[in-house]
Design an enzyme around this catalytic site. Structure first.
Site, PDB file in Angstrom:
ATOM      1  N   THR A 156       3.248  -5.785   6.281  1.00 25.55           N
ATOM      2  CA  THR A 156       4.336  -5.492   5.341  1.00 25.55           C
ATOM      3  C   THR A 156       5.256  -4.443   5.943  1.00 25.55           C
ATOM      4  O   THR A 156       4.815  -3.472   6.535  1.00 25.55           O
ATOM      5  CB  THR A 156       3.765  -4.996   3.997  1.00 25.55           C
ATOM      6  OG1 THR A 156       2.929  -6.010   3.454  1.00 25.55           O
ATOM      7  CG2 THR A 156       4.873  -4.676   3.013  1.00 25.55           C
TER       8      THR A 156
ATOM      9  N   HIS B 295      -3.347  -4.880  -2.072  1.00 28.22           N
ATOM     10  CA  HIS B 295      -2.674  -6.159  -1.817  1.00 28.22           C
ATOM     11  C   HIS B 295      -2.059  -6.754  -3.097  1.00 28.22           C
ATOM     12  O   HIS B 295      -2.034  -7.961  -3.286  1.00 28.22           O
ATOM     13  CB  HIS B 295      -3.625  -7.184  -1.203  1.00 28.22           C
ATOM     14  CG  HIS B 295      -4.151  -6.820   0.138  1.00 28.22           C
ATOM     15  ND1 HIS B 295      -3.349  -6.700   1.249  1.00 28.22           N
ATOM     16  CD2 HIS B 295      -5.416  -6.554   0.551  1.00 28.22           C
ATOM     17  CE1 HIS B 295      -4.106  -6.393   2.295  1.00 28.22           C
ATOM     18  NE2 HIS B 295      -5.353  -6.277   1.896  1.00 28.22           N
TER      19      HIS B 295
ATOM     20  N   LEU C  19       1.154   0.411   2.875  1.00 32.15           N
ATOM     21  CA  LEU C  19       1.713  -0.932   3.000  1.00 32.15           C
ATOM     22  C   LEU C  19       0.804  -1.664   3.971  1.00 32.15           C
ATOM     23  O   LEU C  19       0.362  -1.089   4.968  1.00 32.15           O
ATOM     24  CB  LEU C  19       3.147  -0.885   3.557  1.00 32.15           C
ATOM     25  CG  LEU C  19       4.217  -0.274   2.654  1.00 32.15           C
ATOM     26  CD1 LEU C  19       5.560  -0.223   3.378  1.00 32.15           C
ATOM     27  CD2 LEU C  19       4.348  -1.041   1.359  1.00 32.15           C
ATOM     28  N   ASP C  20       0.517  -2.930   3.698  1.00 35.33           N
ATOM     29  CA  ASP C  20      -0.336  -3.728   4.577  1.00 35.33           C
ATOM     30  C   ASP C  20       0.225  -3.724   5.994  1.00 35.33           C
ATOM     31  O   ASP C  20       1.426  -3.513   6.200  1.00 35.33           O
ATOM     32  CB  ASP C  20      -0.412  -5.180   4.095  1.00 35.33           C
ATOM     33  CG  ASP C  20      -0.961  -5.310   2.695  1.00 35.33           C
ATOM     34  OD1 ASP C  20      -1.668  -4.391   2.242  1.00 35.33           O
ATOM     35  OD2 ASP C  20      -0.682  -6.334   2.051  1.00 35.33           O
ATOM     36  N   ILE C  21      -0.614  -4.004   6.964  1.00 40.52           N
ATOM     37  CA  ILE C  21      -0.203  -3.980   8.372  1.00 40.52           C
ATOM     38  C   ILE C  21       0.991  -4.900   8.627  1.00 40.52           C
ATOM     39  O   ILE C  21       1.861  -4.587   9.437  1.00 40.52           O
ATOM     40  CB  ILE C  21      -1.382  -4.301   9.316  1.00 40.52           C
ATOM     41  CG1 ILE C  21      -1.007  -3.977  10.770  1.00 40.52           C
ATOM     42  CG2 ILE C  21      -1.860  -5.736   9.143  1.00 40.52           C
ATOM     43  CD1 ILE C  21      -2.190  -3.951  11.729  1.00 40.52           C
TER      44      ILE C  21
END
Length: 182
Positions: free
Chosen positions: A53, A134, A49-51
């Site tokens: 998110t 992403h 998961l993105d930083i």
């Protein structure tokens, strides 16, 4: 003396914003920094998961399960809640259902978009069956929408506990493990 052997560990983690989905990082806190009572030292996050998110992340040392959950050919559904800067429309639902060109060799696989609230700031649920870099943000951008908050709610049939605060985790139940293994 009772000795208990456990080959694999499985955790449901509510990833907070600001930490990275990695086992180690020299700059940021990682998701592994939160898992404090693990038996094994070979745990890893299943996917990323993105930083910025938040939400459900499975932590395990079971490589076969990780492969099952991440392989595009397995079509494991992942559902996200997103706040969007802009109005989401019925036309967006149709475009997402057909697959979106996000600048890769192939468009995304068809996805399911549910509008929870539409307006200058919209709220949606988006269910995808792949995990490109992403992907949710890129899909939204491709239809002219900007994600301002992203939260993963489920992976397969496992749903994030509403009672788990960001940064908290718990072992997966036997039923959850079996459901993920299919």
């Amino acid at each position: 003396r009772i000795i208990k052997y456990q080959r694999y560990e499985y955790y449901l983690f509510n990833k907070p914003s600001g930490c990275v989905s990695a086992t180690n990082d020299n700059v940021h806190k990682t998701v592994m920094d939160y898992i404090t009572d693990a038996v094994h030292d070979d745990l890893f996050p299943v996917g990323r998961l993105d930083i910025d998110t938040e939400g459900l992340l499975i932590i395990t040392n079971d490589g076969a399960l990780s492969h099952e959950l991440l392989s595009p050919s397995k079509h494991v559904a992942k559902t996200y809640y997103a706040r969007i800067d802009g109005e989401v429309t019925q036309a967006d639902i149709i475009r997402v259902k057909e697959g979106i060109d996000i600048g890769e060799e192939r468009p995304t696989k068809p996805a399911e978009l549910v509008i929870k609230k539409s307006g200058s700031v919209s709220e949606i649920e988006l269910t995808i069956t792949e995990g490109k870099f992403h992907q949710v943000k890129r899909m939204c951008a491709a239809v002219g929408l900007k994600v301002v908050q992203l939260h993963r709610r489920s992976v397969g049939s496992v749903v994030l506990d509403e009672g788990l605060e960001p940064g908290q985790f718990r072992p997966l139940t036997d039923e959850e493990r079996e459901a993920l293994k299919g």
